[in-house]
Write an enzyme that holds these catalytic residues in place. Structure first.
Site, PDB file in Angstrom:
ATOM      1  N   SER A  32     -11.842  26.107 -28.958  1.00  0.00           N
ATOM      2  CA  SER A  32     -11.929  24.896 -29.604  1.00  0.00           C
ATOM      3  C   SER A  32     -10.878  24.915 -30.527  1.00  0.00           C
ATOM      4  CB  SER A  32     -13.268  25.013 -30.465  1.00  0.00           C
ATOM      5  OG  SER A  32     -13.120  24.188 -31.607  1.00  0.00           O
ATOM      6  N   GLU A  89     -18.011  22.355 -16.550  1.00  0.00           N
ATOM      7  CA  GLU A  89     -18.309  20.937 -17.006  1.00  0.00           C
ATOM      8  C   GLU A  89     -17.679  19.900 -16.214  1.00  0.00           C
ATOM      9  OE1 GLU A  89     -18.898  20.980 -21.741  1.00  0.00           O
ATOM     10  OE2 GLU A  89     -17.422  22.295 -21.111  1.00  0.00           O
ATOM     11  N   LYS A 108      -8.090   3.923   1.542  1.00  0.00           N
ATOM     12  CA  LYS A 108      -7.360   5.192   1.731  1.00  0.00           C
ATOM     13  C   LYS A 108      -7.434   5.560  -0.184  1.00  0.00           C
ATOM     14  CE  LYS A 108      -4.474   3.061   4.810  1.00  0.00           C
ATOM     15  NZ  LYS A 108      -5.258   1.882   4.802  1.00  0.00           N
ATOM     16  N   GLN A 116      -7.378  -1.805   3.969  1.00  0.00           N
ATOM     17  CA  GLN A 116      -6.403  -1.095   3.302  1.00  0.00           C
ATOM     18  C   GLN A 116      -6.592  -0.411   1.847  1.00  0.00           C
ATOM     19  OE1 GLN A 116      -2.354  -3.099   2.984  1.00  0.00           O
ATOM     20  NE2 GLN A 116      -2.653  -2.859   0.783  1.00  0.00           N
ATOM     21  N   ASN A 170      -2.911  -2.210  13.115  1.00  0.00           N
ATOM     22  CA  ASN A 170      -4.234  -1.850  12.944  1.00  0.00           C
ATOM     23  C   ASN A 170      -4.869  -0.596  13.620  1.00  0.00           C
ATOM     24  OD1 ASN A 170      -4.140  -4.379  11.670  1.00  0.00           O
ATOM     25  ND2 ASN A 170      -5.277  -5.423  13.433  1.00  0.00           N
ATOM     26  N   ASN A 223     -15.776  27.822 -24.246  1.00  0.00           N
ATOM     27  CA  ASN A 223     -16.312  26.645 -23.576  1.00  0.00           C
ATOM     28  C   ASN A 223     -16.426  26.787 -22.157  1.00  0.00           C
ATOM     29  OD1 ASN A 223     -17.430  25.640 -26.185  1.00  0.00           O
ATOM     30  ND2 ASN A 223     -15.422  24.435 -26.482  1.00  0.00           N
ATOM     31  N   TYR A 230     -10.279  -6.121  12.519  1.00  0.00           N
ATOM     32  CA  TYR A 230      -9.366  -5.883  11.105  1.00  0.00           C
ATOM     33  C   TYR A 230      -9.291  -7.008   9.969  1.00  0.00           C
ATOM     34  CZ  TYR A 230      -5.960  -4.309   7.851  1.00  0.00           C
ATOM     35  OH  TYR A 230      -5.276  -3.932   6.720  1.00  0.00           O
ATOM     36  N   SER A 245       0.733  -1.100  -0.037  1.00  0.00           N
ATOM     37  CA  SER A 245       0.218  -0.135  -0.087  1.00  0.00           C
ATOM     38  C   SER A 245       0.817   1.323   0.044  1.00  0.00           C
ATOM     39  CB  SER A 245      -0.933   0.075   1.175  1.00  0.00           C
ATOM     40  OG  SER A 245      -0.248  -0.133   2.311  1.00  0.00           O
ATOM     41  N   THR A 288     -38.940  26.276 -11.739  1.00  0.00           N
ATOM     42  CA  THR A 288     -39.340  25.118 -11.338  1.00  0.00           C
ATOM     43  C   THR A 288     -39.703  24.141 -12.520  1.00  0.00           C
ATOM     44  OG1 THR A 288     -41.558  24.999 -10.943  1.00  0.00           O
ATOM     45  CG2 THR A 288     -40.382  25.657  -8.896  1.00  0.00           C
ATOM     46  N   HIS A 289     -39.146  22.924 -12.260  1.00  0.00           N
ATOM     47  CA  HIS A 289     -39.241  22.128 -13.530  1.00  0.00           C
ATOM     48  C   HIS A 289     -38.631  22.659 -14.922  1.00  0.00           C
ATOM     49  CE1 HIS A 289     -42.530  19.921 -11.467  1.00  0.00           C
ATOM     50  NE2 HIS A 289     -42.837  21.047 -10.963  1.00  0.00           N
ATOM     51  N   LYS A 347     -15.320  29.518 -30.422  1.00  0.00           N
ATOM     52  CA  LYS A 347     -15.750  29.009 -29.501  1.00  0.00           C
ATOM     53  C   LYS A 347     -15.286  29.631 -28.048  1.00  0.00           C
ATOM     54  CE  LYS A 347     -18.030  25.463 -29.069  1.00  0.00           C
ATOM     55  NZ  LYS A 347     -18.946  24.957 -28.523  1.00  0.00           N
TER      56      LYS A 347
END
Ligand code: ARG
Length: 460
Positions: free
Chosen positions: A278, A291, A326, A323, A111, A286, A318, A24, A156-157, A284
């Site tokens: 672009s 995003e 992480k 392990q 541990n 962007n 344990y 690890s 809304t919607h 462009k």
């Protein structure tokens, strides 16, 4: 006997492929500062209870400090045979101090050591992220200040609904981020209980003083059950869940601003510094940062899922599966910290475009609900009032009128005797905004009060 710290009962060495599979160090090396911190506290505790002399303790603490400096300087050899960061640091200490280094692991196991290190790391990461969230909240509040009095269509919607003040809109995100911050604080509080001294699973017959270690490391208490805490990862799941909600809040906001910066909406101007172009289309610009903030939420959700499935079905105590915790934990923090930082850059640099927003603000009947409420306040039952205004909206559509204000007095009066010429004063988005009254609403006085509250709270 082999060269491993656990080699006593082994005759043959470990297969190289097993070493590669089980290591690890490639990802837990970033725990080194917290491992050193935990070991120094452990050494002080051992001295405090008389298991190390004061000079021995000082030599260990100093040796660990030197190892930390060596790792920081990038001149520490990491080797596969030593599996993880804990064994690396202990082995380096023994190389320095001989038999004295071999005393450090008294009354602890890897541990409880791993668990302590990961908690210490997570605690710092939470504190860093909480500061980042405050920074982002301040950016939203500053934006609220820059757009005072500006009216936006609320949706809304994704359909036009009612008008809202721009500061009200920005503060909506400040509120979400405040809950995110309090979730982190809550998680930190529950996390801040010391595992060290739980040893492998059952505690130890060595007379250690866990309260002492807890104080040294800034833990609020000591875990009461060694079997539980030596393998507990609730804190990691909780933290990553809190991160997932942050990522989701940011993803929704990013989506909104991607839409708002389109030609079709035209509500928002993004600064050049956060956009890209672009390679083929010269015109462009962007919104890649937004995003990617939206997209990276996928990784964080993935990390949460990984942790949940990893821990599911593990018996006490344990298990080596742990392990793997992480990788998603680190990745979730790295990802969300970066998203929060970049979000603040975007918020600080972007500005709404009042003229573009105003151009079509009278479309979508944003004042219809306020006009309905006017009828209610004049004694018309809500269901009836709703129907009356609904019919007026239908009439506008049939007549090709954009606004309720375009209707003739006669049309209004025919719909309801309560819609005399004086009710015209309630039409239009400005009038609708002025009509709001309730606590937490977009009423100008309410919003001004909330902006002040946040300025004080965030020390702006
Ligand atoms: N590298 C391991 C981890 O991070 C160390 C745990 C050691 N415990 C054990 N019983 N093998 O979880």
């Amino acid at each position: 006997m082999t060269s491993k710290p656990w080699g006593g009962r082994f005759d043959a060495g470990t297969d190289r492929r097993v070493e590669e599979f089980t290591e690890s160090i490639s990802f837990d090396r970033r725990l080194f500062r917290h491992d050193v911190l935990g070991s120094q506290a452990h050494a002080r505790m051992l001295a405090h209870v008389g298991l190390l002399t004061q000079p021995e303790c000082e030599a260990i603490v100093r040796g660990l400090g030197e190892i930390q400096a060596q790792i920081e300087a990038g001149d520490f050899p990491f080797v596969l045979e030593r599996e993880d960061v804990h064994m690396h640091i202990e082995a380096a200490l023994t190389e320095k101090l001989g038999d004295l280094g071999r005393k450090l692991h008294t009354g602890r196991s890897r541990n409880d050591q791993v668990s302590t290190d990961v908690k210490l790391w997570t605690r710092d990461a939470i504190d860093r992220l909480a500061a980042g969230l405050v920074h982002l909240q301040r950016a939203f509040v500053a934006s609220a200040g820059r757009h005072e009095g500006l009216i936006l269509p609320g949706y809304t919607h994704m359909q036009r609904a009612q008008p809202v003040l721009a500061p009200h809109y920005f503060l909506a995100y400040v509120e979400k981020l405040e809950r995110d911050r309090s979730r982190l604080a809550d998680c930190r509080r529950r996390l801040n209980v010391l595992p060290l001294g739980a040893a492998a699973l059952a505690g130890t017959s060595i007379p250690i003083d866990r309260e002492f270690t807890a104080r040294e490391l800034g833990f609020d208490g000591v875990a009461a059950n060694s079997l539980d805490v030596s393998s507990d990862r609730d804190f990691a799941i909780e933290a990553v869940f809190a991160l997932t909600l942050i990522a989701e809040h940011l993803a929704g906001w990013a989506e909104e601003w991607i839409l708002w910066s389109t030609q079709e909406f035209g509500f928002l101007k993004l600064p050049d510094a956060i956009c890209t172009g672009s390679s083929i289309m010269p015109q462009k610009k962007n919104p890649d940062v937004l995003e990617l903030i939206r997209g990276r939420s996928a990784r964080v959700i993935g990390s949460l899922t990984t942790l949940l499935v990893l821990i599911k079905g593990l018996p006490l105590a344990y298990n080596r599966d742990l392990q793997e915790d992480k990788i998603p934990l680190f990745d979730a923090f790295d990802t969300v910290e970066a998203c929060v930082e970049l979000a603040a850059v975007v918020v600080s640099g972007a500005s709404l475009r009042p003229e573009r927003i105003a151009e079509r603000l009278d479309e979508g009947f944003l004042d219809a609900t306020t006009l309905m409420e006017h009828l209610i306040l004049n004694g018309v039952p809500q269901r009836t009032a709703h129907e009356v205004i609904g019919r007026l909206v239908g009439l506008c559509e049939r007549k090709g009128l954009k606004r309720l204000a375009d209707l003739a007095d006669a049309d209004l009066a025919e719909a309801s005797p309560k819609l005399g010429p004086e009710s015209r004063g309630l039409l239009g988005v400005e009038a609708a905004i002025r009509a709001f009254k309730s606590y937490g609403s977009t009423a100008p006085a309410e919003v001004a009060g909330q902006v002040e509250r946040w300025k004080t709270k965030l020390e702006l």
